[in-house]
Design a protein around this motif. Structure first.
Motif, mmCIF file in Angstrom:
data_model
loop_
_atom_site.group_PDB
_atom_site.id
_atom_site.type_symbol
_atom_site.label_atom_id
_atom_site.label_comp_id
_atom_site.label_asym_id
_atom_site.label_seq_id
_atom_site.Cartn_x
_atom_site.Cartn_y
_atom_site.Cartn_z
ATOM 1 N N SER A 141 0.815 -1.206 0.000
ATOM 2 C CA SER A 141 0.000 0.000 0.000
ATOM 3 C C SER A 141 0.853 1.261 0.000
ATOM 4 O O SER A 141 2.058 1.231 0.307
ATOM 5 N N PHE A 142 0.202 2.376 -0.334
ATOM 6 C CA PHE A 142 0.873 3.674 -0.279
ATOM 7 C C PHE A 142 1.464 3.904 1.111
ATOM 8 O O PHE A 142 2.629 4.310 1.244
ATOM 9 N N ALA A 143 0.680 3.636 2.149
ATOM 10 C CA ALA A 143 1.160 3.854 3.514
ATOM 11 C C ALA A 143 2.363 2.973 3.830
ATOM 12 O O ALA A 143 3.351 3.434 4.410
ATOM 13 N N GLU A 144 2.288 1.692 3.442
ATOM 14 C CA GLU A 144 3.405 0.776 3.709
ATOM 15 C C GLU A 144 4.676 1.211 2.982
ATOM 16 O O GLU A 144 5.784 1.120 3.530
ATOM 17 N N SER A 145 4.522 1.668 1.753
ATOM 18 C CA SER A 145 5.699 2.099 0.997
ATOM 19 C C SER A 145 6.305 3.357 1.595
ATOM 20 O O SER A 145 7.535 3.518 1.624
ATOM 21 N N GLU A 146 5.457 4.260 2.109
ATOM 22 C CA GLU A 146 5.968 5.466 2.752
ATOM 23 C C GLU A 146 6.676 5.131 4.057
ATOM 24 O O GLU A 146 7.714 5.721 4.379
ATOM 25 N N VAL A 147 6.141 4.198 4.803
ATOM 26 C CA VAL A 147 6.801 3.767 6.040
ATOM 27 C C VAL A 147 8.170 3.173 5.721
ATOM 28 O O VAL A 147 9.170 3.449 6.409
ATOM 29 N N PHE A 148 8.230 2.366 4.671
ATOM 30 C CA PHE A 148 9.513 1.776 4.271
ATOM 31 C C PHE A 148 10.525 2.866 3.934
ATOM 32 O O PHE A 148 11.685 2.817 4.373
ATOM 33 N N THR A 206 1.289 21.149 -1.220
ATOM 34 C CA THR A 206 1.278 20.267 -2.386
ATOM 35 C C THR A 206 1.390 18.803 -1.980
ATOM 36 O O THR A 206 0.606 17.956 -2.430
ATOM 37 N N THR A 207 2.359 18.492 -1.128
ATOM 38 C CA THR A 207 2.523 17.105 -0.691
ATOM 39 C C THR A 207 1.345 16.657 0.174
ATOM 40 O O THR A 207 0.984 15.481 0.179
ATOM 41 N N TRP A 208 0.727 17.608 0.874
ATOM 42 C CA TRP A 208 -0.452 17.281 1.683
ATOM 43 C C TRP A 208 -1.630 16.892 0.782
ATOM 44 O O TRP A 208 -2.369 15.951 1.075
ATOM 45 N N ALA A 209 -1.785 17.613 -0.323
ATOM 46 C CA ALA A 209 -2.850 17.275 -1.274
ATOM 47 C C ALA A 209 -2.624 15.888 -1.855
ATOM 48 O O ALA A 209 -3.571 15.107 -2.030
ATOM 49 N N GLN A 210 -1.375 15.574 -2.165
ATOM 50 C CA GLN A 210 -1.082 14.253 -2.716
ATOM 51 C C GLN A 210 -1.311 13.166 -1.667
ATOM 52 O O GLN A 210 -1.836 12.089 -1.984
ATOM 53 N N LEU A 211 -0.947 13.446 -0.417
ATOM 54 C CA LEU A 211 -1.198 12.480 0.652
ATOM 55 C C LEU A 211 -2.693 12.221 0.794
ATOM 56 O O LEU A 211 -3.126 11.073 0.944
ATOM 57 N N THR A 212 -3.483 13.279 0.709
ATOM 58 C CA THR A 212 -4.934 13.138 0.811
ATOM 59 C C THR A 212 -5.477 12.264 -0.316
ATOM 60 O O THR A 212 -6.360 11.419 -0.099
ATOM 61 N N ALA A 213 -4.960 12.454 -1.526
ATOM 62 C CA ALA A 213 -5.446 11.709 -2.688
ATOM 63 C C ALA A 213 -5.038 10.240 -2.662
ATOM 64 O O ALA A 213 -5.766 9.375 -3.176
ATOM 65 N N TRP A 214 -3.882 9.937 -2.071
ATOM 66 C CA TRP A 214 -3.338 8.585 -2.158
ATOM 67 C C TRP A 214 -3.349 7.810 -0.846
ATOM 68 O O TRP A 214 -3.002 6.623 -0.827
ATOM 69 N N ALA A 215 -3.764 8.447 0.256
ATOM 70 C CA ALA A 215 -3.598 7.846 1.578
ATOM 71 C C ALA A 215 -4.184 6.443 1.685
ATOM 72 O O ALA A 215 -3.618 5.570 2.356
ATOM 73 N N ASP A 216 -5.321 6.203 1.040
ATOM 74 C CA ASP A 216 -6.003 4.917 1.201
ATOM 75 C C ASP A 216 -5.700 3.922 0.084
ATOM 76 O O ASP A 216 -6.293 2.835 0.053
ATOM 77 N N TYR A 217 -4.777 4.264 -0.813
ATOM 78 C CA TYR A 217 -4.557 3.372 -1.948
ATOM 79 C C TYR A 217 -3.768 2.128 -1.552
ATOM 80 O O TYR A 217 -2.739 2.195 -0.879
ATOM 81 N N ASP A 218 -4.272 0.989 -2.006
ATOM 82 C CA ASP A 218 -3.594 -0.299 -1.848
ATOM 83 C C ASP A 218 -3.764 -1.041 -3.171
ATOM 84 O O ASP A 218 -4.900 -1.216 -3.639
ATOM 85 N N PRO A 219 -2.684 -1.492 -3.799
ATOM 86 C CA PRO A 219 -2.792 -2.158 -5.108
ATOM 87 C C PRO A 219 -3.328 -3.580 -5.048
ATOM 88 O O PRO A 219 -3.507 -4.212 -6.099
ATOM 89 N N CYS A 220 -3.610 -4.085 -3.849
ATOM 90 C CA CYS A 220 -3.980 -5.500 -3.716
ATOM 91 C C CYS A 220 -5.201 -5.859 -4.559
ATOM 92 O O CYS A 220 -5.201 -6.866 -5.274
ATOM 93 N N ASP A 221 -6.255 -5.056 -4.483
ATOM 94 C CA ASP A 221 -7.462 -5.378 -5.246
ATOM 95 C C ASP A 221 -7.194 -5.364 -6.747
ATOM 96 O O ASP A 221 -7.695 -6.221 -7.489
ATOM 97 N N ASP A 222 -6.412 -4.369 -7.203
ATOM 98 C CA ASP A 222 -6.081 -4.314 -8.628
ATOM 99 C C ASP A 222 -5.274 -5.539 -9.048
ATOM 100 O O ASP A 222 -5.485 -6.096 -10.132
ATOM 101 N N LEU A 223 -4.355 -5.957 -8.198
ATOM 102 C CA LEU A 223 -3.524 -7.117 -8.532
ATOM 103 C C LEU A 223 -4.344 -8.397 -8.584
ATOM 104 O O LEU A 223 -4.074 -9.282 -9.409
#
Length: 301
Positions: A141-148, A206-223
């Protein structure tokens, strides 16, 4: 090879890019390049220029375009969601499909970094590209990648996870980036805090807007929906992508969906698949070979 300017409508925006075609008499396969986070343009700091030149020399036409709000494209990138950007990518695929020098039905898509999530969403929903290349794209997920990335920058894993949880919670509830700055400031006494600033970790509107847009994204469902033949490429020393976790998820979902997939990890390479002497040995040739092979192979239904 020949490069020409191209313009086409995206999802409520006007997009601009460049098509580079090989010096061949007949029609050829094509590949659309999708840039990563931030205001990535058709050049991507020269990275996409190098890919276009190599691929065109091997008989592949390439379209690279300016992300909405970057270069000559209209709109704003910071608040764009994965859905918005996937519609833009779909328009780019359609534009290359319509090019007179490109073989109909032989256009793939390459998403670099965050652009991989965009290309993945497009393929999972529409399946229109013939094949998919995920270049340095996390499967977490976006959050996991940011934590990494924070951990690589020096943060302790638990503290980094707590920081991201607080930031994303504030973003989801519509608070301003000033609140995000206050959250970060609370960590100033942590021994790893200086390394974040040294690593370029900052927070503005700017980075806050991007965080808002992507915060909940996880590619699992798409994969789990993805059927498109996929090449997943990583650099072993990528400081932004958790390689092991990503490879495991790509391979697990490929096994469940029975999709054709290859996964490559290039030793010593970074986020743009480069080593000290240039591109990782074999990277460009494996990429062009994949594109050529997929343009002629039978596509599974």
């Amino acid at each position: 090879m020949e490069t020409e300017e191209i313009a086409f409508p995206g999802a409520g925006v006007h997009l601009s890019g460049s098509v580079t075609c090989p010096d061949t008499a007949g029609a050829c396969p094509g590949l659309v390049l999708v840039g990563g986070s931030g205001p990535s343009d058709r050049h991507n700091d020269g990275f996409f220029d190098a890919l276009r030149a190599h691929l065109a020399s091997t008989g592949v036409a390439v379209l690279a375009y300016d992300k909405r709000g970057a270069g000559k494209s209209t709109g704003a990138w910071a608040a764009a969601t994965v859905e918005d950007l996937a519609h833009d990518a779909a328009a780019a695929v359609a534009a290359l499909q319509a090019h007179p020098k490109v073989t109909a039905g032989a256009v793939g898509i390459l998403g670099h970094s965050e652009g991989g999530w965009v290309a993945l969403r497009l393929c999972a929903q529409l399946g229109t590209p013939r094949h998919l290349v995920l270049n340095s794209c996390p499967a977490v997920s976006f959050a996991e990648s940011e934590v990494f990335a924070l951990t690589v920058a020096g943060a302790e894993p638990d503290a980094a996870a707590a920081l991201l949880r607080q930031l994303t919670a504030a973003a989801r509830t519509g608070l301003s980036y000033q609140r995000g700055q206050q959250i970060i400031a609370a960590y100033q006494r942590e021994p790893w805090y200086p390394s974040l600033s040294a690593g370029g970790f900052t927070l503005d509107s700017t980075t806050w807007a991007q965080l808002t847009a992507w915060a909940d994204y996880d590619p699992c469902d798409d994969l789990t929906r993805l059927k498109t033949p996929t090449l997943a490429i990583f650099g072993e020393n990528d400081p932004l992508v958790p390689i092991r976790a990503s490879v495991e998820r790509y391979e697990q979902t490929a096994a469940r969906t029975a999709r054709h997939q290859q996964t490559l990890v290039f030793p010593g390479a970074g986020h743009r698949l480069q080593v000290t002497t240039g591109f990782a040995p074999g990277y460009l040739t494996r990429l062009s070979a994949w594109c050529q092979d997929q343009s002629t192979s039978s596509r599974p239904e």
